[in-house]
Write a protein that holds these residues in place. Structure first.
Motif, PDB file in Angstrom:
ATOM      1  N   ALA A 103       0.747  -1.254  -0.099  1.00 49.35           N
ATOM      2  CA  ALA A 103       0.020   0.001  -0.006  1.00 49.35           C
ATOM      3  C   ALA A 103       1.024   1.429  -0.009  1.00 49.35           C
ATOM      4  O   ALA A 103       0.611   2.173  -0.658  1.00 49.35           O
ATOM      5  N   ASP A 104       1.849   1.147   0.824  1.00 47.32           N
ATOM      6  CA  ASP A 104       2.999   2.269   0.881  1.00 47.32           C
ATOM      7  C   ASP A 104       3.500   2.564  -0.357  1.00 47.32           C
ATOM      8  O   ASP A 104       3.657   3.872  -0.950  1.00 47.32           O
ATOM      9  N   LEU A 105       3.774   1.514  -1.160  1.00 48.66           N
ATOM     10  CA  LEU A 105       4.648   1.623  -2.431  1.00 48.66           C
ATOM     11  C   LEU A 105       3.779   2.057  -3.389  1.00 48.66           C
ATOM     12  O   LEU A 105       4.063   3.188  -4.241  1.00 48.66           O
ATOM     13  N   LYS A 106       2.576   1.585  -3.356  1.00 44.06           N
ATOM     14  CA  LYS A 106       1.545   2.197  -4.547  1.00 44.06           C
ATOM     15  C   LYS A 106       1.444   3.679  -4.327  1.00 44.06           C
ATOM     16  O   LYS A 106       0.874   4.257  -5.338  1.00 44.06           O
ATOM     17  N   ASP A 107       1.462   4.201  -3.211  1.00 42.09           N
ATOM     18  CA  ASP A 107       1.074   5.722  -2.811  1.00 42.09           C
ATOM     19  C   ASP A 107       2.225   6.666  -3.766  1.00 42.09           C
ATOM     20  O   ASP A 107       1.940   7.703  -3.952  1.00 42.09           O
ATOM     21  N   TRP A 108       3.526   6.067  -3.736  1.00 35.95           N
ATOM     22  CA  TRP A 108       4.460   6.990  -4.287  1.00 35.95           C
ATOM     23  C   TRP A 108       5.019   6.461  -5.761  1.00 35.95           C
ATOM     24  O   TRP A 108       5.858   7.205  -6.506  1.00 35.95           O
ATOM     25  N   THR A 109       4.785   5.490  -6.276  1.00 36.32           N
ATOM     26  CA  THR A 109       5.374   4.951  -7.447  1.00 36.32           C
ATOM     27  C   THR A 109       4.166   5.062  -8.710  1.00 36.32           C
ATOM     28  O   THR A 109       3.055   4.435  -8.125  1.00 36.32           O
ATOM     29  N   PRO A 110       4.457   5.195  -9.836  1.00 34.02           N
ATOM     30  CA  PRO A 110       3.562   5.124 -10.724  1.00 34.02           C
ATOM     31  C   PRO A 110       3.496   3.630 -11.472  1.00 34.02           C
ATOM     32  O   PRO A 110       2.787   3.576 -12.436  1.00 34.02           O
TER      33      PRO A 110
END
Length: 207
Positions: A103-110
């Motif tokens: 979830a955190d990764l999806k917040d900042w990576t396209p």
């Protein structure tokens, strides 16, 4: 002995000339998490910092699509529509590493986010595929991984992973890529210093 698929990579530490690199092989059952950790070990990075692994499938698709369009245009044929950044085929794949949350990764990576426990044989990787390993955002360490080939071999599990060849001693405790560049420029790093035996211990996590 049953044949196994073996993935052979060349890993280059970006930003260093002459090149500092390793050629190594891993099993098809290697996970992306394991692959990333092995890159850390063979370049002598510490395990106490942030790191990531990205499969550059979107970048590769873009290059191949644009090349094909140019070829068609050069012969007067319909080259088809241009692709936009919103096209899902343009996205790379980021793998969730240890201590990260999807979830955190999806917040900042396209990019598309997939589990770090994805195995090589389950991925889109094929000969010619490239990956980007990043370590410590503030230090700008990057390693480019190119999958050179996938071969079937009669090989014992105990022989993998293994380092085949390379050049250079690793990051040598340098603070960041600029620090290592300066050490190389000052002739304080011997790029011919390469210990294959030590690296074959390192890639297995043996100190």
């Amino acid at each position: 002995m049953a044949k196994k698929r073996v993935y052979q990579f060349r890993a280059d530490l970006k930003g260093i000339k002459p090149a500092m690199w390793r050629r190594f092989q891993v099993s098809e059952n290697e996970t992306m998490q394991e692959l990333a950790v092995r890159v850390m070990w063979i370049f002598d990075f510490l395990e106490d910092n942030w790191y990531s692994l990205t499969e550059l499938v979107g970048d590769q698709f873009k290059r191949e699509y644009q090349k094909k369009r140019k070829e068609l245009q050069s012969t007067g044929q319909d080259a088809g529509p241009k692709i936009t950044p919103l096209d899902p085929r343009m996205k790379n794949i980021s793998y969730v590493m240890e201590k990260q949350r999807a979830a955190d990764l999806k917040d900042w990576t396209p990019n598309i986010v997939q589990p770090g426990q994805t195995r090589l044989k389950e991925s889109q990787a094929q000969a010619g595929s490239t990956f980007l390993f990043e370590y410590d955002l503030h230090a700008n360490w990057e390693v480019k991984l190119k999958l050179e080939k996938i071969v079937e071999e009669d090989i014992a599990d105990t022989r993998l992973p293994r380092v085949l060849k390379g050049k250079g001693p690793g990051v040598m405790g340098a603070l960041d890529i600029e620090d290592l560049k300066q050490l190389v420029a000052d002739d304080l790093v011997d790029l011919d210093d390469f210990d294959l035996e030590d690296l074959n211990y390192a890639i297995k996590g043996i100190e």
